[in-house]
Structures are given as C-alpha cells and as structure tokens.
Scaffold this active site. Structure first.
Site, short mmCIF file in Angstrom:
data_model
loop_
_atom_site.label_atom_id
_atom_site.label_comp_id
_atom_site.label_asym_id
_atom_site.label_seq_id
_atom_site.Cartn_x
_atom_site.Cartn_y
_atom_site.Cartn_z
N GLY A 1 0.65 10.13 -17.64
CA GLY A 1 1.51 11.11 -18.30
C GLY A 1 2.65 10.35 -18.97
O GLY A 1 3.42 9.68 -18.29
N ARG B 1 7.58 27.01 -10.26
CA ARG B 1 6.69 25.85 -10.21
C ARG B 1 5.26 26.30 -9.92
O ARG B 1 4.30 25.75 -10.42
CB ARG B 1 7.15 24.87 -9.13
N HIS C 1 8.68 21.70 -2.17
CA HIS C 1 9.53 21.55 -3.36
C HIS C 1 9.52 22.87 -4.12
O HIS C 1 8.89 23.00 -5.15
CB HIS C 1 8.98 20.41 -4.22
N ASP D 1 -1.82 8.49 -21.43
CA ASP D 1 -1.82 9.95 -21.70
C ASP D 1 -3.16 10.34 -22.30
O ASP D 1 -4.05 9.48 -22.49
CB ASP D 1 -0.64 10.32 -22.64
N ASN E 1 -2.27 22.78 -13.95
CA ASN E 1 -2.07 21.42 -13.46
C ASN E 1 -3.11 20.99 -12.42
O ASN E 1 -3.36 19.80 -12.24
CB ASN E 1 -0.65 21.25 -12.92
N SER F 1 3.84 15.70 -10.51
CA SER F 1 3.45 16.96 -11.15
C SER F 1 3.63 18.15 -10.21
O SER F 1 3.38 18.06 -9.02
CB SER F 1 1.98 16.88 -11.59
N ASN F 2 4.02 19.27 -10.79
CA ASN F 2 4.24 20.50 -10.02
C ASN F 2 3.05 21.46 -10.10
O ASN F 2 2.29 21.39 -11.05
CB ASN F 2 5.47 21.22 -10.59
N1 LIG Z 1 8.38 16.69 -8.32
C1 LIG Z 1 9.51 16.95 -8.94
O1 LIG Z 1 10.57 16.91 -8.34
C2 LIG Z 1 9.49 17.26 -10.42
C3 LIG Z 1 10.68 17.28 -11.15
C4 LIG Z 1 10.62 17.55 -12.52
C5 LIG Z 1 9.39 17.81 -13.12
N2 LIG Z 1 8.25 17.80 -12.37
C6 LIG Z 1 6.92 18.04 -12.95
O2 LIG Z 1 6.45 16.84 -13.55
C7 LIG Z 1 5.48 17.14 -14.55
C8 LIG Z 1 5.78 16.37 -15.82
O3 LIG Z 1 7.01 16.76 -16.38
P1 LIG Z 1 7.45 16.20 -17.81
O4 LIG Z 1 8.79 16.78 -18.08
O5 LIG Z 1 7.24 14.74 -17.90
O6 LIG Z 1 6.37 16.93 -18.74
P2 LIG Z 1 5.88 16.50 -20.21
O7 LIG Z 1 5.20 17.68 -20.79
O8 LIG Z 1 7.00 15.90 -20.97
O9 LIG Z 1 4.79 15.36 -19.89
C9 LIG Z 1 3.59 15.60 -19.28
C10 LIG Z 1 2.56 14.74 -19.95
O10 LIG Z 1 1.33 14.84 -19.23
C11 LIG Z 1 0.29 14.67 -20.18
N3 LIG Z 1 -1.02 15.06 -19.68
C12 LIG Z 1 -1.60 16.28 -19.65
N4 LIG Z 1 -2.84 16.19 -19.15
C13 LIG Z 1 -3.04 14.89 -18.83
C14 LIG Z 1 -4.14 14.17 -18.28
N5 LIG Z 1 -5.27 14.78 -17.92
N6 LIG Z 1 -4.01 12.85 -18.10
C15 LIG Z 1 -2.86 12.22 -18.45
N7 LIG Z 1 -1.81 12.85 -18.99
C16 LIG Z 1 -1.90 14.17 -19.18
C17 LIG Z 1 0.77 15.52 -21.36
O11 LIG Z 1 0.07 15.21 -22.55
C18 LIG Z 1 2.25 15.16 -21.40
O12 LIG Z 1 2.51 14.07 -22.27
C19 LIG Z 1 5.53 18.67 -14.69
O13 LIG Z 1 4.46 19.24 -13.96
C20 LIG Z 1 6.87 19.05 -14.07
O14 LIG Z 1 6.88 20.38 -13.59
C21 LIG Z 1 8.29 17.53 -11.03
#
Ligand SMILES: NC(=O)c1ccc[n+]([C@@H]2O[C@H](COP(=O)([O-])OP(=O)(O)OC[C@H]3O[C@@H](n4cnc5c(N)ncnc54)[C@H](O)[C@@H]3O)[C@@H](O)[C@H]2O)c1
Length: 311
Positions: A10, A91, A178, A34, A98, A122-123
């Site tokens: 990602g 989430r 979370h 990605d 996801n 990822s969430n």
């Molecule tokens: N755990 C936590 O505390 C926490 C905190 C913030 C965000 N998150 C989660 O993290 C995730 C990412 O957030 P972000 O802001 O970077 O999102 P983002 O949309 O900026 O980036 C996500 C990326 O994943 C890519 N992607 C989609 N399918 C894919 C695949 N099969 N293989 C590889 N890449 C793929 C997308 O093209 C995108 O570039 C989200 O699910 C968000 O909810 C978790």
C-alpha cells in the site's frame, strides 16, 4: 551483515509516510508496493524519497512496484493496503472491501515473504490482522496489528495538554480493539511515574478517554480521510523494535491464546517486541471496571471476526 528489506504493501498516505520515516532512520531498503493502477504513484513516491535522500543525506534504496517478486524475502512487511474511512464511516464499515484485499495480500506473502515480521495497519484492524494470520498460517509471533501505540499516543497528547506538561513525559496504555470500545487504562497512565489520577480530575479524565476513543474519527471529520503521520510513526516504533531487538513494551493487537481469558482472538494488549517478533504478551492486572470494558471490546472484535467468516 546484509541490508534489511522492508516491504510496504500500500503506497497511499500511510505507505508514503512509512517510507519517508524508514528511509530517514536508515532502517533498511524500502519496497513500496501498490496495485498496477497505482504503480506510478508507488514509483513516483519512491523516486521523490530517493531524491530526498540526496538532499538530507540518508542511505536507503527505495523502489516503487506493483510486482510481488520485488517484495520477495522482505524482513519486515507493513500492510496498509485497503481503503480508509470517509466522514461518517466507522472502521467496521470497511470490512467487506478490505477483507478481499487482505486475503489477496496474505496469499502473496505466503510465497514471497515467508519469513517476514508482519505489521498490519489496515482497518478494521483486529479483524484484518486475524484474517492475515489465518490466510498466511504464519506463527503468532510474526503477525501483529498496529493500533495501541497510536491510540496511546493520542491519549498521551490529550493528557499532557490537560496537565500542562511535556507530552514526552506522559505514558499511557490503551487496550482492546481498535474501535469505539477501546480501553484507555487510566490506572496505568503516569506523568514521569506519577499517576495522572493525582493531577487530573476524574471528570476531565473521562472526557479525555472519550476523546481518545474518537481520536481517529475526529481527524477523519476534519480532513475527509484517515490520519497518516502518527499511524506511520507508530508502526515504525514496532518495526524498529523488531529490527534492533529493542524489546520495547508497547500496546499492540496480538493473537491471544488464553491470555486475559480470551482465545483465538486478536486484540490490543501489552506486548514485548524483539528480534523474535512478538516475544511476549504481558499480563497486567486490571480493575473490575477495566476488565468489564475489555470484555465488551473483545465481544465487539469477535463479532467482526465472525462477520468476516461469512464474507
Ligand atoms: N490501525 C490504525 O491505527 C490505522 C490508522 C489510520 C488508518 N488505518 C487504515 O490504514 C489503511 C490505509 O490508510 P491510508 O490512509 O494509507 O489509505 P490510502 O487510500 O491513502 O492508501 C491505501 C493504498 O492501498 C492500496 N491498495 C488497495 N488494494 C491493494 C492491494 N490489493 N495491494 C496493495 N495495495 C493495495 C491503494 O491503492 C492505496 O494506494 C486504511 O484501511 C485505514 O483505515 C489504520
């Protein structure tokens, strides 16, 4: 000693910030992966960050790709693949989208990065990390979810502001899933060892607990997407502890096999991260109220895991 390889699955907001931090800290070479549609973004960020290295003087090779072969043999894998929240979403609303993505990532990790230490971001976090472990079949020591370091960081900031002290002197613990049921444990929060309960009034503490629980949503509402600076830093704390065998004790989503009375569940608990991965789940005693909140959180996580099994 060979250079470490860190694959970031990602290359979005968190992925880009992860790459920037890892490069500056020279933790290893970075592969930003990605999907083919976003390969240009991955390659562009990689090139920008290598040029940043020329300016700042750090030593890290950064590659952008949509080819899993380039991730092969990674020592650490950090997964942000998926979609983030939009205003008004929980989430859990991200589950069905996801889940498909995490399954696909897991299948590829099995063959390409069979020895990696994997940090899932990822969430919905607890369900995603559970699924990743299930799909890969990796040992529980090697699959962990990042949430607690971030949630504790938010808690620490709000506590520091209320107490009028430096944030780095505040230490806090957040347990559970979370989500809205997370358990910021006030009985373990201190300002340089002094319990916050001595300096912050009970009703103020309760308001801070609530703000922490909604800490992610507060940012989503402001900017239309999820936070990314602090989430990336929190995952880097965990990756660095593994790579340098620091044995930091942090809250993180770990696979529970009886600890705290829960079985076959991922949830936020204190863990020690070292060269073997999640080396230990640390048992801490909780008050009756805290344990009741943790039970509620475990039930919420379990419901999500059960929902995943039907998808
Ligand atoms: N755990 C936590 O505390 C926490 C905190 C913030 C965000 N998150 C989660 O993290 C995730 C990412 O957030 P972000 O802001 O970077 O999102 P983002 O949309 O900026 O980036 C996500 C990326 O994943 C890519 N992607 C989609 N399918 C894919 C695949 N099969 N293989 C590889 N890449 C793929 C997308 O093209 C995108 O570039 C989200 O699910 C968000 O909810 C978790």
């Amino acid at each position: 000693m060979s250079r470490k390889k860190i694959a970031l699955i990602g290359a979005g907001n968190i992925g880009g910030e992860l790459a920037a931090l890892i490069a500056r800290k020279e933790l290893g070479d970075v592969v930003l992966f990605d999907i083919p549609d976003k390969e240009g973004v991955a390659k562009g960020k990689a090139l920008d960050l290598e040029q940043n290295g020329a300016v700042l003087g750090y030593d890290a090779k950064i590659t952008g790709t949509s080819n899993w072969d380039d991730c092969a043999g990674a020592d650490v894998v950090i997964i942000t693949a998926g979609v983030p929240r939009k205003p008004g979403m929980s989430r859990d609303d991200l589950l069905s989208i996801n889940l498909k993505i995490i399954r696909n990532v897991g299948e590829n990790l099995k063959t390409k990065c069979p020895n990696a230490f994997v940090i899932v971001i990822s969430n919905p976090l607890d369900a995603m990390v559970y699924e990743l472990k299930k799909v890969t079949g990796f040992a529980r020591e090697r699959v962990v979810g990042m949430a607690g370091v971030l949630d504790a960081g938010r808690f620490q900031l709000f506590l520091a502001r209320e107490a009028g002290v430096a944030v780095k002197d505040v230490r806090a613990m957040v347990l559970g899933g979370h989500g809205d049921t997370m358990v910021p444990v006030t009985s373990y929060c201190t300002i340089y060892g002094v319990p916050v309960t001595q300096t912050i009034a009970a009703e103020k503490l309760q308001a801070i607990v609530e703000r922490t629980r909604n800490g992610g949503g507060e940012i989503v509402k402001l900017m239309g997407t999820s936070a990314f600076y602090a989430p990336a830093s929190a995952a880097v704390v965990m990756a660095e502890s593994f790579l340098k065998d620091q044995k930091r004790m942090v809250p993180a989503a770990a696979y529970l096999d009886g600890e705290y009375g829960y079985k076959d569940l991922y949830m936020g608990v204190p863990v020690v991260i070292g060269a073997k991965g999640v080396e230990r789940v640390v048992n801490i005693s909780l008050t009756g109220d805290e344990k009741a909140m943790l039970d509620k959180s475990a039930t919420a996580v379990r419901e999500l895991i059960e929902a995943s099994k039907k998808l």
